[in-house]
Write a protein that holds these residues in place. Structure first.
Motif, PDB file in Angstrom:
ATOM      1  N   GLU A  83       0.835  -1.207   0.000  1.00  0.00           N
ATOM      2  CA  GLU A  83       0.000   0.000   0.000  1.00  0.00           C
ATOM      3  C   GLU A  83       0.867   1.253   0.000  1.00  0.00           C
ATOM      4  OE1 GLU A  83      -2.592  -0.588   3.370  1.00  0.00           O
ATOM      5  OE2 GLU A  83      -3.862  -1.989   2.281  1.00  0.00           O
ATOM      6  N   ARG A  84       1.976   1.245   0.756  1.00  0.00           N
ATOM      7  CA  ARG A  84       2.899   2.393   0.749  1.00  0.00           C
ATOM      8  C   ARG A  84       3.525   2.562  -0.632  1.00  0.00           C
ATOM      9  NH1 ARG A  84       4.107   0.743   6.022  1.00  0.00           N
ATOM     10  NH2 ARG A  84       5.834  -0.574   5.344  1.00  0.00           N
ATOM     11  N   GLN A  85       3.924   1.434  -1.233  1.00  0.00           N
ATOM     12  CA  GLN A  85       4.528   1.497  -2.568  1.00  0.00           C
ATOM     13  C   GLN A  85       3.533   2.037  -3.595  1.00  0.00           C
ATOM     14  OE1 GLN A  85       7.642   1.032  -3.487  1.00  0.00           O
ATOM     15  NE2 GLN A  85       8.281   0.518  -1.399  1.00  0.00           N
ATOM     16  N   ARG A  86       2.288   1.615  -3.492  1.00  0.00           N
ATOM     17  CA  ARG A  86       1.266   2.110  -4.415  1.00  0.00           C
ATOM     18  C   ARG A  86       1.052   3.606  -4.223  1.00  0.00           C
ATOM     19  NH1 ARG A  86      -3.112  -2.817  -4.077  1.00  0.00           N
ATOM     20  NH2 ARG A  86      -2.006  -4.219  -5.472  1.00  0.00           N
ATOM     21  N   ALA A  87       1.041   4.034  -2.946  1.00  0.00           N
ATOM     22  CA  ALA A  87       0.875   5.467  -2.675  1.00  0.00           C
ATOM     23  C   ALA A  87       2.074   6.238  -3.231  1.00  0.00           C
ATOM     24  CB  ALA A  87       0.725   5.702  -1.173  1.00  0.00           C
ATOM     25  N   ASN A  88       3.280   5.684  -3.049  1.00  0.00           N
ATOM     26  CA  ASN A  88       4.483   6.329  -3.585  1.00  0.00           C
ATOM     27  C   ASN A  88       4.449   6.373  -5.108  1.00  0.00           C
ATOM     28  OD1 ASN A  88       5.576   6.820  -1.074  1.00  0.00           O
ATOM     29  ND2 ASN A  88       6.848   4.988  -1.065  1.00  0.00           N
ATOM     30  N   GLU A  89       3.986   5.281  -5.697  1.00  0.00           N
ATOM     31  CA  GLU A  89       3.896   5.221  -7.155  1.00  0.00           C
ATOM     32  C   GLU A  89       2.906   6.261  -7.678  1.00  0.00           C
ATOM     33  OE1 GLU A  89       2.337   2.028 -10.441  1.00  0.00           O
ATOM     34  OE2 GLU A  89       3.381   1.247  -8.693  1.00  0.00           O
ATOM     35  N   LYS A  90       1.781   6.384  -6.990  1.00  0.00           N
ATOM     36  CA  LYS A  90       0.779   7.379  -7.386  1.00  0.00           C
ATOM     37  C   LYS A  90       1.353   8.784  -7.260  1.00  0.00           C
ATOM     38  CE  LYS A  90      -3.988   8.679  -6.483  1.00  0.00           C
ATOM     39  NZ  LYS A  90      -5.167   8.462  -5.643  1.00  0.00           N
ATOM     40  N   SER A  91       2.053   9.010  -6.166  1.00  0.00           N
ATOM     41  CA  SER A  91       2.679  10.313  -5.957  1.00  0.00           C
ATOM     42  C   SER A  91       3.737  10.583  -7.030  1.00  0.00           C
ATOM     43  CB  SER A  91       3.308  10.358  -4.562  1.00  0.00           C
ATOM     44  OG  SER A  91       3.991  11.554  -4.355  1.00  0.00           O
ATOM     45  N   CYS A  92       4.491   9.549  -7.371  1.00  0.00           N
ATOM     46  CA  CYS A  92       5.531   9.680  -8.396  1.00  0.00           C
ATOM     47  C   CYS A  92       4.897  10.019  -9.750  1.00  0.00           C
ATOM     48  CB  CYS A  92       6.324   8.391  -8.484  1.00  0.00           C
ATOM     49  SG  CYS A  92       7.687   8.450  -9.642  1.00  0.00           S
ATOM     50  N   GLN A  94       2.067  11.511 -10.225  1.00  0.00           N
ATOM     51  CA  GLN A  94       1.581  12.893 -10.143  1.00  0.00           C
ATOM     52  C   GLN A  94       2.736  13.881 -10.328  1.00  0.00           C
ATOM     53  OE1 GLN A  94      -0.359  12.905  -6.324  1.00  0.00           O
ATOM     54  NE2 GLN A  94      -2.336  12.234  -7.177  1.00  0.00           N
ATOM     55  N   LEU A  95       3.872  13.581  -9.667  1.00  0.00           N
ATOM     56  CA  LEU A  95       5.034  14.460  -9.806  1.00  0.00           C
ATOM     57  C   LEU A  95       5.557  14.470 -11.241  1.00  0.00           C
ATOM     58  CD1 LEU A  95       6.942  13.717  -6.478  1.00  0.00           C
ATOM     59  CD2 LEU A  95       5.723  15.820  -7.101  1.00  0.00           C
ATOM     60  N   GLN A  96       5.564  13.304 -11.861  1.00  0.00           N
ATOM     61  CA  GLN A  96       6.005  13.250 -13.260  1.00  0.00           C
ATOM     62  C   GLN A  96       5.073  14.079 -14.140  1.00  0.00           C
ATOM     63  OE1 GLN A  96       6.096   9.028 -14.011  1.00  0.00           O
ATOM     64  NE2 GLN A  96       8.272   8.843 -13.460  1.00  0.00           N
ATOM     65  N   GLN A  97       3.784  14.004 -13.876  1.00  0.00           N
ATOM     66  CA  GLN A  97       2.822  14.795 -14.663  1.00  0.00           C
ATOM     67  C   GLN A  97       3.055  16.286 -14.435  1.00  0.00           C
ATOM     68  OE1 GLN A  97       0.654  13.651 -16.982  1.00  0.00           O
ATOM     69  NE2 GLN A  97       0.336  15.807 -17.453  1.00  0.00           N
ATOM     70  N   GLN A  98       3.298  16.645 -13.159  1.00  0.00           N
ATOM     71  CA  GLN A  98       3.578  18.051 -12.870  1.00  0.00           C
ATOM     72  C   GLN A  98       4.862  18.496 -13.577  1.00  0.00           C
ATOM     73  OE1 GLN A  98       3.775  18.497  -8.625  1.00  0.00           O
ATOM     74  NE2 GLN A  98       1.542  18.390  -8.344  1.00  0.00           N
ATOM     75  N   ASN A  99       5.862  17.642 -13.538  1.00  0.00           N
ATOM     76  CA  ASN A  99       7.137  17.949 -14.196  1.00  0.00           C
ATOM     77  C   ASN A  99       6.919  18.153 -15.691  1.00  0.00           C
ATOM     78  OD1 ASN A  99       9.863  18.304 -14.646  1.00  0.00           O
ATOM     79  ND2 ASN A  99      10.354  16.131 -14.538  1.00  0.00           N
ATOM     80  N   HIS A 100       6.165  17.276 -16.276  1.00  0.00           N
ATOM     81  CA  HIS A 100       5.853  17.383 -17.699  1.00  0.00           C
ATOM     82  C   HIS A 100       5.119  18.702 -17.989  1.00  0.00           C
ATOM     83  CE1 HIS A 100       4.808  16.191 -21.749  1.00  0.00           C
ATOM     84  NE2 HIS A 100       3.527  16.407 -21.492  1.00  0.00           N
ATOM     85  N   ASP A 101       4.128  19.003 -17.162  1.00  0.00           N
ATOM     86  CA  ASP A 101       3.370  20.240 -17.347  1.00  0.00           C
ATOM     87  C   ASP A 101       4.275  21.463 -17.223  1.00  0.00           C
ATOM     88  OD1 ASP A 101       1.133  18.655 -17.658  1.00  0.00           O
ATOM     89  OD2 ASP A 101       0.313  19.059 -15.654  1.00  0.00           O
ATOM     90  N   LEU A 102       5.160  21.460 -16.213  1.00  0.00           N
ATOM     91  CA  LEU A 102       6.072  22.585 -16.017  1.00  0.00           C
ATOM     92  C   LEU A 102       7.029  22.737 -17.201  1.00  0.00           C
ATOM     93  CD1 LEU A 102       6.847  22.292 -12.202  1.00  0.00           C
ATOM     94  CD2 LEU A 102       5.514  24.070 -13.348  1.00  0.00           C
ATOM     95  N   ARG A 103       7.528  21.621 -17.739  1.00  0.00           N
ATOM     96  CA  ARG A 103       8.417  21.686 -18.910  1.00  0.00           C
ATOM     97  C   ARG A 103       7.696  22.346 -20.081  1.00  0.00           C
ATOM     98  NH1 ARG A 103      11.124  15.719 -19.090  1.00  0.00           N
ATOM     99  NH2 ARG A 103      12.574  16.042 -17.380  1.00  0.00           N
ATOM    100  N   GLN A 104       6.456  21.954 -20.259  1.00  0.00           N
ATOM    101  CA  GLN A 104       5.708  22.543 -21.373  1.00  0.00           C
ATOM    102  C   GLN A 104       5.487  24.035 -21.141  1.00  0.00           C
ATOM    103  OE1 GLN A 104       2.152  20.325 -22.218  1.00  0.00           O
ATOM    104  NE2 GLN A 104       3.301  18.767 -23.352  1.00  0.00           N
ATOM    105  N   GLN A 105       5.244  24.401 -19.879  1.00  0.00           N
ATOM    106  CA  GLN A 105       5.077  25.815 -19.578  1.00  0.00           C
ATOM    107  C   GLN A 105       6.371  26.572 -19.859  1.00  0.00           C
ATOM    108  OE1 GLN A 105       3.674  26.312 -15.570  1.00  0.00           O
ATOM    109  NE2 GLN A 105       1.664  25.379 -16.001  1.00  0.00           N
TER     110      GLN A 105
END
Length: 112
Positions: A83-92, A94-105
């Motif tokens: 469950e911790r790994q899944r939560a970390n994976e979900k967070s990861c 989300q962070l990757q998506q944010q990173n992608h969005d910021l790069r595009q910005q």
């Protein structure tokens, strides 16, 4: 008691007949007592013979219970870790998506 029977009208033959019946009943009771004692002795010997096996089985059962408890604890810990790994994976993700969005910005900003 015999005097009371004589006075009640029982003959000596009837009293003797009752005596023989009571004596026969007593002999049968004694025989039954001997048989029951033999059966109880047999049961006792069987229990004494099986006692070590029963104790060994009980020890195995208790050890199996302890192992089962440890495995249950390990399973619970593993589930919590998953469950911790899944939560970390979900967070990861989300962070990757944010990173992608910021790069595009940033790319978008660089064009201007």
């Amino acid at each position: 008691s015999d005097l009371a029977r004589l006075q009640s009208g029982m003959s000596l033959t009837e009293i003797y007949s009752n005596f023989v019946e009571v004596k026969d009943a007593l002999v049968k009771e004694k025989e039954q007592h001997v048989l029951l004692k033999r059966e109880m002795d047999q049961i006792l010997r069987e229990v004494e013979r099986k006692a070590p096996l029963i104790l060994q089985q009980r020890k195995r059962f208790e050890e199996t219970q302890r192992i089962n408890e440890r495995l249950s604890e390990d399973l619970t810990k593993a589930i919590e870790e998953i469950e911790r790994q899944r939560a970390n994976e979900k967070s990861c993700v989300q962070l990757q998506q944010q990173n992608h969005d910021l790069r595009q910005q940033v790319r978008s900003e660089e064009r201007f």
